[in-house]
Write a protein that holds these residues in place. Structure first.
Motif, PDB file in Angstrom:
ATOM      1  N   ARG A 566       0.986  -1.019   0.235  1.00  0.00           N
ATOM      2  CA  ARG A 566       0.205   0.408   0.672  1.00  0.00           C
ATOM      3  C   ARG A 566       1.294   1.511   0.477  1.00  0.00           C
ATOM      4  N   LEU A 567       0.431   2.305  -1.121  1.00  0.00           N
ATOM      5  CA  LEU A 567       1.175   3.046  -1.116  1.00  0.00           C
ATOM      6  C   LEU A 567       0.662   4.810  -1.252  1.00  0.00           C
ATOM      7  N   ARG A 568       1.205   4.837  -0.236  1.00  0.00           N
ATOM      8  CA  ARG A 568      -0.040   6.882   0.565  1.00  0.00           C
ATOM      9  C   ARG A 568       0.936   7.652  -0.043  1.00  0.00           C
ATOM     10  N   VAL A 569       0.599   8.603  -0.670  1.00  0.00           N
ATOM     11  CA  VAL A 569       1.446   9.999  -0.774  1.00  0.00           C
ATOM     12  C   VAL A 569       0.093  11.300  -0.459  1.00  0.00           C
ATOM     13  N   THR A 570       0.301  11.937   1.123  1.00  0.00           N
ATOM     14  CA  THR A 570      -0.432  12.767   1.415  1.00  0.00           C
ATOM     15  C   THR A 570       0.267  13.981   0.862  1.00  0.00           C
ATOM     16  N   ASP A 571      -0.273  15.079   0.930  1.00  0.00           N
ATOM     17  CA  ASP A 571       0.302  16.264   0.564  1.00  0.00           C
ATOM     18  C   ASP A 571      -0.659  16.986   1.452  1.00  0.00           C
ATOM     19  N   SER A 601      -6.676   5.429  -6.526  1.00  0.00           N
ATOM     20  CA  SER A 601      -8.004   6.300  -5.729  1.00  0.00           C
ATOM     21  C   SER A 601      -7.151   8.023  -5.388  1.00  0.00           C
ATOM     22  N   LEU A 602      -7.699   8.806  -5.978  1.00  0.00           N
ATOM     23  CA  LEU A 602      -6.748   9.704  -5.396  1.00  0.00           C
ATOM     24  C   LEU A 602      -7.729  11.516  -4.752  1.00  0.00           C
ATOM     25  N   GLY A 603      -7.899  11.653  -3.759  1.00  0.00           N
ATOM     26  CA  GLY A 603      -8.977  12.332  -3.910  1.00  0.00           C
ATOM     27  C   GLY A 603      -8.253  12.977  -2.099  1.00  0.00           C
ATOM     28  N   SER A 604      -9.592  13.889  -1.145  1.00  0.00           N
ATOM     29  CA  SER A 604      -8.713  15.173  -0.351  1.00  0.00           C
ATOM     30  C   SER A 604      -8.198  13.857   0.410  1.00  0.00           C
ATOM     31  N   ALA A 605      -7.366  14.989   1.392  1.00  0.00           N
ATOM     32  CA  ALA A 605      -6.754  14.010   2.294  1.00  0.00           C
ATOM     33  C   ALA A 605      -7.832  14.432   3.102  1.00  0.00           C
ATOM     34  N   PRO A 606      -7.923  13.877   4.948  1.00  0.00           N
ATOM     35  CA  PRO A 606      -9.177  14.160   6.138  1.00  0.00           C
ATOM     36  C   PRO A 606      -8.703  15.470   6.154  1.00  0.00           C
ATOM     37  N   THR A 607      -7.189  15.959   6.619  1.00  0.00           N
ATOM     38  CA  THR A 607      -6.605  17.097   7.034  1.00  0.00           C
ATOM     39  C   THR A 607      -6.447  18.220   5.744  1.00  0.00           C
ATOM     40  N   GLY A 608      -7.243  18.030   4.222  1.00  0.00           N
ATOM     41  CA  GLY A 608      -6.973  18.643   3.868  1.00  0.00           C
ATOM     42  C   GLY A 608      -5.998  18.201   2.532  1.00  0.00           C
ATOM     43  N   GLY A 609      -5.266  19.324   1.381  1.00  0.00           N
ATOM     44  CA  GLY A 609      -4.513  18.745   0.482  1.00  0.00           C
ATOM     45  C   GLY A 609      -4.825  17.417   0.094  1.00  0.00           C
ATOM     46  N   THR A 610      -4.370  16.608  -0.944  1.00  0.00           N
ATOM     47  CA  THR A 610      -4.374  15.511  -1.828  1.00  0.00           C
ATOM     48  C   THR A 610      -3.411  13.679  -0.672  1.00  0.00           C
TER      49      THR A 610
END
Length: 625
Positions: A566-571, A601-610
């Protein structure tokens, strides 16, 4: 007699006692008391007996005594009565018999029974005093459980009297640690085991504990085993409070720290080797025979050998460039087989360097990928112990340093940078050790303490906050472990898939304007090659999108490996826009995941950003998932 006792219907047996007073004494006795006749019939039972066995007042009278025994014991008891009648005698409580009583409701419980014969008018009567020992049995079982728990630890547990210093308890760990038997240790004091402290000095150690100034003391000392050998130990001495202050003991928990001391010694030796070689190498130049000789000399002293040499191989022929020997001049002509051994980075215990057999260790020196020569060391006689891994690594490292020196023609700036790198490396290793050995352990202990508290908290809101705190601690531990990897990893990430991932994230630093934060979880190097072929381009494309579109000031890359990758990239940027979703990159990332049977999947992060999430299954040995 009170109205309650005098109103009971007394059998004839009661009248034979010396009045109401004697009966009152029987009635208020803390143990059950009953009397049987020659046939085993109960002719008297006090209130405690009726209460103990669950019978109503007077209900036991006239019944056989076997009614108070478990079913399986009744026949055997009849035989016991017959033998007792033939030879009546007083039998005290605690005679070692495993006895059980049976209550009216059928429950069975442990008892102790004392018997006394009473001859009256030519008839044998038997007085039985019965005591319920359920609490004692439970306490003994708890004591056995505690002892088993203490015996399960490798640490030694010593409990001793603060006045006499005599041991009152030692666990199995203490026995194994000292080599003495339990009986021997119980005749000894801590002073008998410690060659560094006499009784006066040891009592000075205890004084702050006994006075209440401190609750515990820790000291590093040695214990002398029964065979005379000394073992380095760390001792935690405590004076825990107990209900009975008169019997308050001192508890000492003793840990054998031989492995820790040996590890510390190896680290100090390694650090000393590194510092010495850096000092020697700081002035090393190509063709500087004196510096080469000093290098060989310093390394030989650190290895504890008799001599060493640096040889150049020209057209297959070895030529000694520099040598050092503690006794005689080092050999100028080297056997061909010795050079061949050195080219294999080998350590041997029976080779010919000079006349006779010697211990030998050597490593090749390669310059620009080509054989240049060898660095080797020897002892005049074979070693009693084989060369260690640390020795091999040291010689290999020395050969590499020499090669780098020859390649680069070391300048003062390069040497200064190397010295700075060493200092940074030592600090990073120290910080990593401190984080792992201290911070993580304390966080883990705090999490365990909170988890044990949750079950005792009734308020749902408080329980939820505690559970959130435990989750936060787990996340903090994972982040610290990631930081430790960052401290210990080489700047370029090192070899393997983990290194490739680090190089990709480091490579994105210029485009992003900051360094992405990377977190690994699980066996990263176990990811199959076919998954890695898609994972790396996916990560590269994700970071490129962040740099182009996100306007972010922070990026977190998380790679988890379990039954899936599982790869997660959060900004923390502006969030996913149409310019990202409408391009070719996102469909390519989705196609890569679907090709491996995964999801994207690509969407909004829970704390803002992507938040970009790319997940594919991992095939494990032995299953088809």
């Amino acid at each position: 007699m009170s109205g309650e006792t005098s109103s009971r219907p007394y059998p004839a047996m009661v009248e034979e006692l010396s009045g109401d007073f004697a009966w009152a004494v029987v009635e208020v006795a803390p143990d059950g008391i009953l009397i049987t006749d020659d046939a085993g019939t109960i002719v008297l039972a006090n209130h405690r007996t009726e209460e103990l066995f669950g019978y109503a007042p007077g209900e036991l009278l006239g019944r056989p005594v076997e009614i108070l025994l478990p079913d399986e014991s009744r026949s055997v008891h009849r035989a016991h009565r017959t033998r007792y009648r033939a030879e009546p005698r007083t039998r005290a409580m605690g005679s070692g018999l495993d006895l059980r009583g049976r209550r009216r409701d059928g429950t069975v419980f442990p008892v102790e029974i004392s018997l006394s014969p009473l001859s009256q008018d030519g008839e044998l009567r038997v007085i039985a005093v019965i005591r319920d020992i359920s609490d004692r049995i439970a306490a003994e079982e708890e004591n056995r459980r505690i002892r088993a728990t203490l015996d399960a630890t490798h640490d030694g547990v010593f409990i001793f009297d603060p006045v006499t210093l005599r041991h009152s308890y030692v666990n199995l760990g203490a026995i194994e640690q000292t080599g003495y038997t339990e009986a021997q240790l119980l005749e000894m004091t801590p002073v008998h085991l410690n060659p560094e402290l006499d009784e006066r000095a040891f009592r000075e150690v205890l004084a702050p504990l006994l006075s209440g100034e401190v609750s515990a003391r820790t000291l590093t000392t040695v214990h002398r085993r029964s065979d005379g050998t000394d073992v380095p130990v760390e001792v935690l001495v405590q004076y825990p409070p107990v209900q009975n202050e008169s019997s308050r003991p001192v508890v000492a928990i003793v840990r054998d720290i031989s492995d820790r001391m040996e590890a510390d010694r190896a680290i100090r030796q390694s650090e000393e080797r590194m510092r010495t070689l850096y000092r020697v190498a700081s002035e090393l130049r190509i063709g500087s025979d004196e510096q080469f000789r000093e290098t060989v000399h310093a390394a030989a002293v650190l290895l504890g050998v008799d001599g060493g040499f640096l040889a150049r191989i020209e057209e297959g022929t070895p030529r000694v460039l520099q040598s050092w020997d503690a006794c005689d001049p080092a050999p100028s002509d080297l056997p061909t087989e010795l050079v061949a051994l050195s080219l294999q980075t080998v350590a041997a215990n029976d080779v010919t360097v000079r006349d006779g057999s010697s211990s030998f260790i050597g490593a090749p020196i390669e310059v620009d990928g080509n054989p240049f020569g060898v660095i080797a060391f020897y002892r005049a006689t074979p070693r009693e112990e084989p060369w260690s891994v640390a020795d091999r690594d040291f010689v290999r490292l020395l050969a590499n340093w020499l090669a780098r020196t020859i390649e680069r023609n070391l300048t003062e700036d390069a040497l200064l940078l190397a010295q700075q790198d060493l200092a940074v490396t030592e600090d990073r290793e120290r910080i990593a050790r401190d984080l792992h050995d201290t911070v993580i352990q304390r966080l883990f202990a705090a999490g365990m303490g909170l988890q044990s508290t949750i079950s005792r908290v009734a308020d749902p809101g408080a329980r939820e906050r505690l559970e959130q705190a435990v989750d936060d601690l787990d996340e903090t531990i994972r982040e610290i472990r990631t930081a430790i990897f960052g401290l210990q990893a080489p700047p370029d990430g090192g070899p393997g898939l983990r290194g490739d991932i680090v190089r990709i994230t480091n490579g994105a630093r210029e485009a992003l304007g900051f360094s992405p934060r990377v977190q690994f979880s699980g066996a990263i190097e176990s990811i199959p090659a076919r998954v890695a072929e898609h994972l790396l381009p996916t990560l590269r494309e994700a970071l490129t999108n962040v740099a182009k579109h996100a306007q972010a000031s922070a990026v977190r890359v998380s790679i988890e490996v379990d039954r899936e990758v599982r790869l997660r990239v959060t900004d923390n940027g502006v969030g996913p826009g149409e310019d990202v979703a409408g391009g070719h990159g996102v469909p390519n990332l989705r196609a890569r995941a679907e090709e491996l049977g995964g999801t994207f999947s690509l969407g909004s992060a829970p704390t803002g950003g992507t938040l970009l999430e790319w997940c594919v299954p991992v095939e494990r040995d032995g299953d088809g998932t």
